[in-house]
Design a protein around this motif. Structure first.
Motif, short mmCIF file in Angstrom:
data_model
loop_
_atom_site.label_atom_id
_atom_site.label_comp_id
_atom_site.label_asym_id
_atom_site.label_seq_id
_atom_site.Cartn_x
_atom_site.Cartn_y
_atom_site.Cartn_z
N MET A 39 0.84 -1.20 0.00
CA MET A 39 0.00 0.00 0.00
C MET A 39 0.87 1.23 0.00
N LEU A 40 1.97 1.17 0.77
CA LEU A 40 2.85 2.33 0.83
C LEU A 40 3.56 2.55 -0.50
N MET A 42 2.12 2.44 -3.34
CA MET A 42 1.16 2.81 -4.39
C MET A 42 1.54 4.02 -5.21
N TYR A 118 -4.79 3.65 -8.13
CA TYR A 118 -5.21 2.90 -6.94
C TYR A 118 -5.91 1.61 -7.33
#
Lengths: 520, 446
Positions: A39-40, A42, A118
């Motif tokens: 997620m970091l 992205m 995303y």
């Protein structure tokens, strides 16, 4: 007295390892941590592969089936087999909900708004569930420590993080399917394993390099009689028909095959994948410079082998030309010892090493190989490395070299600390993991006779250590010294050096794996 | 950086043609100014346009952003990391390796600090690092070093004053137990005044000290801004403070309330100083400042959070409640900054770090000593907070109450903070006699 205590301990470990849900909590924990790290990642750099997959989402969503392999709205035409196209089709439903522009064939071209980023990154993260499943299924009977080591190696693999979650691709879930297939074969469930492999091929045909290994193994191990042979053959044919059937119906098979096998491309990619051909190219270049300096009239093409076309330009100045056929012949030739071994001894335990070896051969001698293909053999290799220190040493070495060879994929300064930290942290953690695992007093999971074979602690020989030290020097040169010395001249030199240096390491790894196969 | 690099020292805090104070003028004490100057030198070397006088306002390129983020990263690595390590060595050295390593990881991987310093962009790591260094020095019985370090922290960010009562109480409490109390106090006083003199030297020369002080206490900004989880904001739902009283009265009111709320913990420390009590007192005084002080910013939740993290092995439930409060209270701010995904990722990572499956056996006795009431409160907070955050992200608030979710969020966190504060005060007052005994003995030996 001590004998019985040790026996009791072995028995306890064995019992624990047989529990079906063994290690599930650890898997979930490590998978969650890995997902948070992804997620970091992205907002990091993404390559043209991002647009490729976005376009495929639009393509499958907007056009009917018979247009999928024909449409040319974008230069990024569909070049994966039909199951992958179906995968994109399913994803496109969700993409449409998130942001309809993503799946718009014309308006969505080169669309990289936050919603698209995303969504796509999220889809890779979700598809990694298959990777987690495949790894867990293979490892669930390992002792807990070995499980954790495997998850550490695979879920946090710098190569996967760099290629899948930054550069952008979908290797994770494909490798998951491969691991699932091998896990079924390991349990003796040959039919399912074979079917899963066929499914994998219909997702990405590049995995077909290991098909000869599968074929020989299944033929010898599973097909004891004609009935079984027919059953297996029928199942595989069914899978292939499900994938390619519709296109057969539309009479587009030739077009599909043309898209899947674009042999119009050159021997090497723009950045030479560190395989045998990189060395071949380097020698050719050196010879041509040498002969030029000696006064011979040598016709030199600038970067001809990296261009798109072959056939009308001479790719190699001095050494003989390489054709796709020759490349395939070399791949099969190098795989032959492995095939012979499997023919003679089709044992379950040998299978993983042989599959990994097949992918290594495909990488070393293949046509238009991309350096990302090194993931195909590095990731499964760790599962063979966790219980044999011999394999562990080779795995450790080849993983560092191949992950380093992936660095040029991420060329922006923003990602530099990230990729460096990933590699250094992961290598350090793996080293300690292996060292603790193979420390003499903790080897409780194997019988005495196997202990002799797998004994020895984790250490690298001096040659390997020097090679890795050389990698550090190479990186310093590429990042700092080259610019100082050459300024803007010879811009291709750093990449060429990385490619050639790593290919030496990977060739060594291939030879070592060959020795493992011969010893089987 | 632009101002400190291109104008003379005397003009840094004064409104001049070169230094327009209304455009983000310096409002931190001199050490921040010196640090900006130093970083400005670095940026000037690599990208002069980013710090050029006048023309660099609003200047943002990928490379200048990278350089600035590197300045925070290096400050963090040089100051905060060693401070945490020193603390870990000083306070946790008697613990097992598993526990102290885990605590070390938890303190360093503080999501709130990471998001604010490296996401929102600030230099809290420097003042917090200096404060941590002071705390570590106290645990190592080096009181003068502790005073100097804490004064440096105070001179970097005036918010470090949240910790001042605790430092004062502990050092005073220790000093009066020594043979020559007045002499000890004077020695400490010399250290404090000396440090202050050193930092303020350029400003004392040119009599611009008043200008600095004026910038440090912006009374005109009101008793609270936005929706921060403190008493004034929560109670303003019922009592509209800003409409009833003028700012100066509110300032005195806030001062009085803060004094009253940190008095108990100060008294306890003066009566019986101890290391554990000191840490609790740090937490209590910073929490009381956060809850009752004038013009508290959401980011100030970092100040109570750090002492709570230092106490993680002593009182896990305290830390767990505190980190949840801190993260939820910061959500509106981070959402405005566009940091929602990093927020979720770092928050989740930290919660995963607090619950590592392979360390379960090693940490079992730390987790077992949780206070059940606080544990239930934390679980409730986790659930409700996530719910509110989710609604905040997905649903538009009704037009009559455009700040409904922020208000709900801050109210929820405020209630939890009050409960945690009550718990920690009880903890501090019931400090075991063994701690008192050990420190009293050590003090006598001095």
């Amino acid at each position: 007295m001590r004998g019985t205590k040790q026996q009791q301990q072995h028995e306890l470990q064995r019992q624990q390892a047989q529990k079906p849900m063994n290690g599930l909590r650890e898997v979930l924990w490590m998978a969650s941590v890995a997902t948070c790290i992804k997620m970091l990642l992205m907002p990091t750099y993404h390559s043209t592969d991002f647009e490729v997959h976005r376009h495929w989402l639009a393509l499958t969503a907007s056009l009917p089936l018979n247009q999928w392999y024909i449409d040319e709205t974008s230069p990024w035409t569909l070049d994966y087999p039909p199951f992958f196209a179906w995968f994109e089709y399913v994803l496109s439903f969700f993409a449409r909900i998130v942001d309809p522009v993503i799946v718009d064939l014309t308006r969505g071209l080169k669309y990289d708004a936050a919603s698209a980023v995303y969504f796509q990154r999220g889809s890779v993260m979700c598809s990694d569930l298959l990777l987690f499943l495949g790894t867990w299924r293979f490892c669930r009977n390992f002792p807990l420590k070995l499980q954790i080591l495997s998850y550490l190696a695979i879920f946090f693999s710098p190569g996967l993080l760099m290629v899948d979650h930054i550069h952008f691709q979908y290797n994770g879930f494909l490798l998951g399917v491969l691991l699932l297939s091998v896990s079924y074969l390991k349990e003796g469930n040959d039919l399912t394993g074979g079917i899963m492999f066929a499914i994998l091929l219909c997702f990405k045909h590049l995995f077909a390099i290991a098909a000869p290994v599968y074929f020989v193994y299944l033929l010898r191990h599973y097909c004891h009689d004609l009935a079984r042979f027919l059953k297996l053959g029928f199942s595989v044919m069914l899978v292939i028909l499900t994938a390619f059937g519709p296109f057969l119906y539309y009479g587009q098979i030739a077009q599909v095959l043309r898209r899947l096998f674009p042999f119009g491309r050159g021997l090497c990619h723009a950045y030479w994948a560190p395989n045998f051909w990189a060395l071949y190219n380097a020698v050719d270049k050196m010879l041509s410079y040498l002969l030029r300096m000696l006064g011979f009239d040598v016709v030199m093409e600038k970067a001809a082998m990296t261009g798109g076309l072959v056939g009308d330009s001479k790719a190699h100045a001095i050494l003989p030309q390489i054709t796709p056929g020759l490349s395939m012949f070399l791949v099969l030739l190098s795989m032959s010892p492995c095939l012979i071994k499997i023919w003679r001894k089709p044992r379950r335990d040998n299978l993983l090493i042989c599959v990994v070896y097949a992918y290594t051969c495909g990488y070393i001698f293949g046509w238009h190989v991309h350096e990302k293909a090194s993931l195909h053999f590095v990731i499964p290799l760790v599962l063979a490395a966790v219980d044999s220190v011999k394999v562990a040493k080779e795995y450790y070495f080849v993983s560092i070299v191949s992950y380093y060879s992936l660095f040029p994929l991420l060329f922006e300064p923003r990602e530099y600390p990230v990729k460096m930290i990933f590699l250094v942290l992961h290598s350090t953690a793996m080293w300690y993991g292996f060292a603790i695992n193979f420390a003499p007093q903790t080897q409780t999971s194997v019988k005495e006779s196997e202990l002799k074979e797998r004994n020895g602690c984790m250490s690298l020989c001096i040659k390997k250590k020097m090679f890795i030290a050389g990698l550090v020097g190479l990186e310093i040169y590429v990042q700092l010294i080259h610019h100082l010395v050459f300024e803007e001249r010879l811009p291709f030199l750093p990449l060429m050096l990385i490619s050639v240096y790593c290919s030496i390491g990977l060739m060594y790894a291939w030879l070592k794996q060959l020795s493992f196969v011969i010893e089987l | 950086m632009e101002i400190t690099l291109h104008t003379p020292v005397q003009e840094w805090y004064v409104n001049t043609t070169n230094n327009d104070l209304s455009y983000w003028g310096l409002d931190y004490p001199p050490l921040t100014a010196y640090q900006s100057f130093f970083h400005g030198l670095v940026l000037d070397r690599f990208e002069p346009e980013s710090v050029a006088l006048h023309t660099s306002r609003g200047y943002e390129t990928p490379s200048s952003k990278r350089l600035m983020r590197w300045t925070v990263l290096t400050s963090d690595a040089i100051i905060f990391f060693p401070a945490v390590f020193a603390f870990s060595m000083a306070f946790h050295h008697q613990r097992r390796f598993d526990e102290s390593a885990w605590a070390f990881a938890v303190i360093l991987l503080q999501p709130a600090l990471i998001l604010i310093d490296h996401g929102h962009f600030q230099y809290n790591c420097i003042s917090l690092g200096l404060t941590l260094g002071a705390v570590a020095s106290i645990c190592l019985h080096r009181d003068y070093l502790a005073s100097v370090l804490f004064c440096l922290a105070l001179n970097h960010k005036q918010m470090s004053a949240y910790y001042a009562p605790a430092f004062f109480a502990y050092l005073f409490g220790k000093s009066i137990r020594k043979k020559n109390p007045i002499f000890e106090v004077m020695k400490l006083g010399v250290a404090v005044i000396g440090t202050f003199l050193l930092c303020w030297w350029p400003f004392l020369h040119s009599r611009t000290a008043e200008a600095v002080l004026l910038r440090l206490a912006p009374l005109q900004r009101g008793i609270f801004e936005d929706y921060v989880a403190n008493f004034w904001c929560a109670s303003s739902l019922v009592v509209k403070w800003k409409q009833i009283f003028p700012n100066t009265v509110l300032a005195y009111l806030a001062l009085f309330a803060t004094l009253v709320s940190f008095l108990p913990s100060v008294v306890q420390q003066i009566r019986s100083p101890s290391h554990r009590g000191f840490l609790l007192s740090l937490f209590n005084s910073s929490l009381s400042f956060y809850l009752f002080s004038y013009q508290v910013h959401e980011k100030s939740i970092l100040l109570p959070l750090i002492p709570a993290s230092l106490l993680i092995l002593e009182d896990f439930s305290l830390y767990r409640g505190m980190i949840l409060c801190a993260m939820f209270s910061m959500f509106p701010l981070l959402r405005r900054d566009g940091l929602v995904v990093p927020y979720i990722a770092t928050f989740a990572l930290h919660l995963l770090l607090l619950n590592v499956p392979f360390l379960e056996k090693s940490l079992s006795h730390v987790k077992e000593r949780q206070h059940p009431s606080l544990k239930y409160m934390s679980d409730g907070l986790l659930f409700t907070g996530c719910l509110i955050d989710l609604l905040y992200l997905l649903i538009e608030p009704p037009p009559r109450y455009p700040f409904l979710f922020e208000a709900l969020n801050s109210l929820l966190v405020f209630i939890c903070l009050v409960l945690i504060g009550l718990h920690s005060h009880i903890q501090q007052w019931s400090a075991t006699s063994t701690h008192e005994q050990i420190d009293a003995d050590k003090v006598k030996m001095n």
